[in-house]
Design an enzyme around this catalytic site. Structure first.
Site, PDB file in Angstrom:
ATOM      1  N   ASP A 110     -54.470   2.274 -20.529  1.00 44.78           N
ATOM      2  CA  ASP A 110     -54.288   1.156 -19.608  1.00 44.78           C
ATOM      3  C   ASP A 110     -53.547   0.003 -20.316  1.00 44.78           C
ATOM      4  O   ASP A 110     -54.018  -0.527 -21.329  1.00 44.78           O
ATOM      5  CB  ASP A 110     -55.675   0.691 -19.146  1.00 44.78           C
ATOM      6  CG  ASP A 110     -55.616  -0.446 -18.146  1.00 44.78           C
ATOM      7  OD1 ASP A 110     -54.516  -0.973 -17.876  1.00 44.78           O
ATOM      8  OD2 ASP A 110     -56.686  -0.820 -17.638  1.00 44.78           O
ATOM      9  N   ASP A 133     -46.510   0.361  -9.252  1.00 39.67           N
ATOM     10  CA  ASP A 133     -47.109   0.853  -8.002  1.00 39.67           C
ATOM     11  C   ASP A 133     -47.254  -0.301  -7.025  1.00 39.67           C
ATOM     12  O   ASP A 133     -47.905  -1.301  -7.342  1.00 39.67           O
ATOM     13  CB  ASP A 133     -48.484   1.456  -8.285  1.00 39.67           C
ATOM     14  CG  ASP A 133     -48.382   2.691  -9.167  1.00 39.67           C
ATOM     15  OD1 ASP A 133     -47.794   3.687  -8.726  1.00 39.67           O
ATOM     16  OD2 ASP A 133     -48.880   2.645 -10.316  1.00 39.67           O
ATOM     17  N   LYS A 137     -51.225  -0.923   0.953  1.00 36.17           N
ATOM     18  CA  LYS A 137     -52.258  -1.391   1.883  1.00 36.17           C
ATOM     19  C   LYS A 137     -52.867  -2.712   1.412  1.00 36.17           C
ATOM     20  O   LYS A 137     -53.151  -2.872   0.226  1.00 36.17           O
ATOM     21  CB  LYS A 137     -53.380  -0.348   1.977  1.00 36.17           C
ATOM     22  CG  LYS A 137     -52.935   0.930   2.644  1.00 36.17           C
ATOM     23  CD  LYS A 137     -54.091   1.902   2.731  1.00 36.17           C
ATOM     24  CE  LYS A 137     -53.578   3.228   3.263  1.00 36.17           C
ATOM     25  NZ  LYS A 137     -54.394   4.352   2.807  1.00 36.17           N
ATOM     26  N   ASP A 169     -38.904  -1.859  -5.336  1.00 38.05           N
ATOM     27  CA  ASP A 169     -38.169  -1.493  -4.120  1.00 38.05           C
ATOM     28  C   ASP A 169     -38.996  -1.850  -2.889  1.00 38.05           C
ATOM     29  O   ASP A 169     -38.736  -1.350  -1.807  1.00 38.05           O
ATOM     30  CB  ASP A 169     -37.814   0.010  -4.118  1.00 38.05           C
ATOM     31  CG  ASP A 169     -39.052   0.893  -4.072  1.00 38.05           C
ATOM     32  OD1 ASP A 169     -40.162   0.378  -4.312  1.00 38.05           O
ATOM     33  OD2 ASP A 169     -38.911   2.100  -3.803  1.00 38.05           O
ATOM     34  N   THR A 207     -34.268   4.541 -12.614  1.00 34.53           N
ATOM     35  CA  THR A 207     -35.536   5.189 -12.938  1.00 34.53           C
ATOM     36  C   THR A 207     -35.859   6.189 -11.828  1.00 34.53           C
ATOM     37  O   THR A 207     -35.249   6.176 -10.766  1.00 34.53           O
ATOM     38  CB  THR A 207     -36.691   4.169 -13.041  1.00 34.53           C
ATOM     39  OG1 THR A 207     -37.025   3.744 -11.715  1.00 34.53           O
ATOM     40  CG2 THR A 207     -36.321   2.964 -13.889  1.00 34.53           C
ATOM     41  N   GLU A 210     -36.797   4.420  -8.751  1.00 33.50           N
ATOM     42  CA  GLU A 210     -35.652   3.726  -8.173  1.00 33.50           C
ATOM     43  C   GLU A 210     -34.823   4.716  -7.345  1.00 33.50           C
ATOM     44  O   GLU A 210     -34.402   4.412  -6.225  1.00 33.50           O
ATOM     45  CB  GLU A 210     -34.806   3.136  -9.307  1.00 33.50           C
ATOM     46  CG  GLU A 210     -33.657   2.291  -8.826  1.00 33.50           C
ATOM     47  CD  GLU A 210     -33.025   1.483  -9.949  1.00 33.50           C
ATOM     48  OE1 GLU A 210     -33.283   1.780 -11.132  1.00 33.50           O
ATOM     49  OE2 GLU A 210     -32.270   0.551  -9.637  1.00 33.50           O
TER      50      GLU A 210
HETATM   51  C1  LIG Z   1     -44.484   3.758  -9.317  1.00 36.77           C
HETATM   52  S1  LIG Z   1     -44.554   4.379 -10.945  1.00 36.77           S
HETATM   53  C2  LIG Z   1     -42.990   3.877 -11.650  1.00 36.77           C
HETATM   54  C3  LIG Z   1     -42.660   4.598 -12.904  1.00 36.77           C
HETATM   55  C4  LIG Z   1     -41.319   4.215 -13.558  1.00 36.77           C
HETATM   56  N1  LIG Z   1     -41.317   2.841 -14.028  1.00 36.77           N
HETATM   57  C5  LIG Z   1     -40.166   4.463 -12.614  1.00 36.77           C
HETATM   58  O1  LIG Z   1     -39.581   3.469 -12.145  1.00 36.77           O
HETATM   59  O2  LIG Z   1     -39.871   5.634 -12.337  1.00 36.77           O
HETATM   60  C6  LIG Z   1     -45.695   3.287 -11.747  1.00 36.77           C
HETATM   61  C7  LIG Z   1     -46.239   3.851 -13.047  1.00 36.77           C
HETATM   62  O3  LIG Z   1     -47.058   2.883 -13.667  1.00 36.77           O
HETATM   63  C8  LIG Z   1     -48.148   3.543 -14.289  1.00 36.77           C
HETATM   64  N2  LIG Z   1     -49.217   2.536 -14.436  1.00 36.77           N
HETATM   65  C9  LIG Z   1     -49.811   1.837 -13.439  1.00 36.77           C
HETATM   66  N3  LIG Z   1     -50.718   0.989 -13.937  1.00 36.77           N
HETATM   67  C10 LIG Z   1     -50.701   1.160 -15.292  1.00 36.77           C
HETATM   68  C11 LIG Z   1     -51.438   0.570 -16.352  1.00 36.77           C
HETATM   69  N4  LIG Z   1     -52.357  -0.367 -16.126  1.00 36.77           N
HETATM   70  N5  LIG Z   1     -51.174   0.980 -17.605  1.00 36.77           N
HETATM   71  C12 LIG Z   1     -50.237   1.933 -17.847  1.00 36.77           C
HETATM   72  N6  LIG Z   1     -49.516   2.536 -16.882  1.00 36.77           N
HETATM   73  C13 LIG Z   1     -49.742   2.152 -15.621  1.00 36.77           C
HETATM   74  C14 LIG Z   1     -48.473   4.679 -13.335  1.00 36.77           C
HETATM   75  O4  LIG Z   1     -49.150   5.739 -14.001  1.00 36.77           O
HETATM   76  C15 LIG Z   1     -47.084   5.089 -12.855  1.00 36.77           C
HETATM   77  O5  LIG Z   1     -46.533   6.130 -13.640  1.00 36.77           O
END
Ligand SMILES: C[S@@+](CC[C@H](N)C(=O)[O-])C[C@H]1O[C@@H](n2cnc3c(N)ncnc32)[C@H](O)[C@@H]1O
Length: 228
Positions: A110, A133, A137, A169, A207, A210
């Site tokens: 984390d 992320d 919701k 996005d 990414t 993206e």
């Molecule tokens: C929507 S994805 C985007 C991934 C990448 N940045 C991309 O644009 O393709 C968000 C990523 O953040 C990671 N993530 C979310 N909260 C996190 C945290 N507290 N610590 C580490 N990773 C985290 C999730 O596992 C996920 O792979």
């Protein structure tokens, strides 16, 4: 103590996620070279990278393609990634090894805890949070990473003059990011002359998320702020 009530609100749910054989092997074999163990102790970053160089942190790097591309393009800088999703970390390690990268390391933990416990104050020159992320919701908005306490935590680990870059996005999250950062003018100055969005950095390799957003017809909002 009510354990359920006191459970921290996390910005992720750990998905079981299938690992390919290659990712699994890469995680195991390359962990000693690229992995950063989680402990509640401050990291010696110069020791970790074997040198002292400008440092970028990417939070939530997904499958690591963007981070590996950056590390390959800027060998004079060091790149630390944090991602909870194990297959993504394995994928990054595969890319790093295939490109013989020596300036990238990653933690599978984390990011809130890594920042708080392991990253020294004023140790980062650049922080990237790309397509976090969006937690669409309303009842999940509390899980969004970009909120005042997290932004303050990031600021405390950045050097003065360092740059904090974000992208999403999801328009409504973009507005939240802008509002949170506008509430932190003692910590950050918006690099956008109009005080809102930045052009998409041309050098950014798109990414995975993206590209997915583009397929769905989403827009992209980029933001960048300088640490006071
Ligand atoms: C929507 S994805 C985007 C991934 C990448 N940045 C991309 O644009 O393709 C968000 C990523 O953040 C990671 N993530 C979310 N909260 C996190 C945290 N507290 N610590 C580490 N990773 C985290 C999730 O596992 C996920 O792979």
């Amino acid at each position: 103590m009510n354990e359920l009530r006191d459970r921290p609100i996390r910005s992720f749910v750990v998905r079981a996620g299938r690992m390919t054989a290659g990712q699994s092997r890469a995680l195991e074999e390359l962990w000693p070279r690229y992995g950063v163990e989680y402990t509640a102790e401050a990291l010696a970053l110069d020791e970790l990278f074997g040198r002292s160089a400008p440092r970028t942190l990417e939070i939530g790097f997904g499958n690591g393609e963007h981070l590996a591309a950056l590390a390959g393009a800027y060998p004079e800088r060091d790149y630390l990634g944090i991602e909870v999703h194990r297959p993504g970390v394995g994928h990054l390690f595969m890319l790093a090894a295939a490109n013989n990268l020596t300036n990238v390391r990653a933690s599978q933990h984390d990011a809130v805890e890594v920042l708080r416990e392991q990253l020294p104050l004023e140790s980062l020159d650049e922080v990237l949070v790309l397509f976090p992320d969006p937690w669409h919701k309303k009842r999940h908005h509390k899980r969004r990473l970009i909120q005042p306490p997290f932004v303050e935590l990031i600021a405390s680990r950045m050097k003065g003059g360092g740059v904090f870059r974000l992208a999403t996005d999801w328009e409504e999250y973009a507005l939240q990011m802008l509002e949170v950062l506008r509430g932190s003018t003692h910590l950050f100055t918006n690099l956008s002359p109009a005080g809102d969005w930045m052009p998409r950095p041309e050098e950014r390799a798109p990414t995975r998320f993206e590209k997915r957003g583009a397929r769905l017809g989403h827009g992209v909002w980029d933001l960048a702020f300088r640490r006071a």
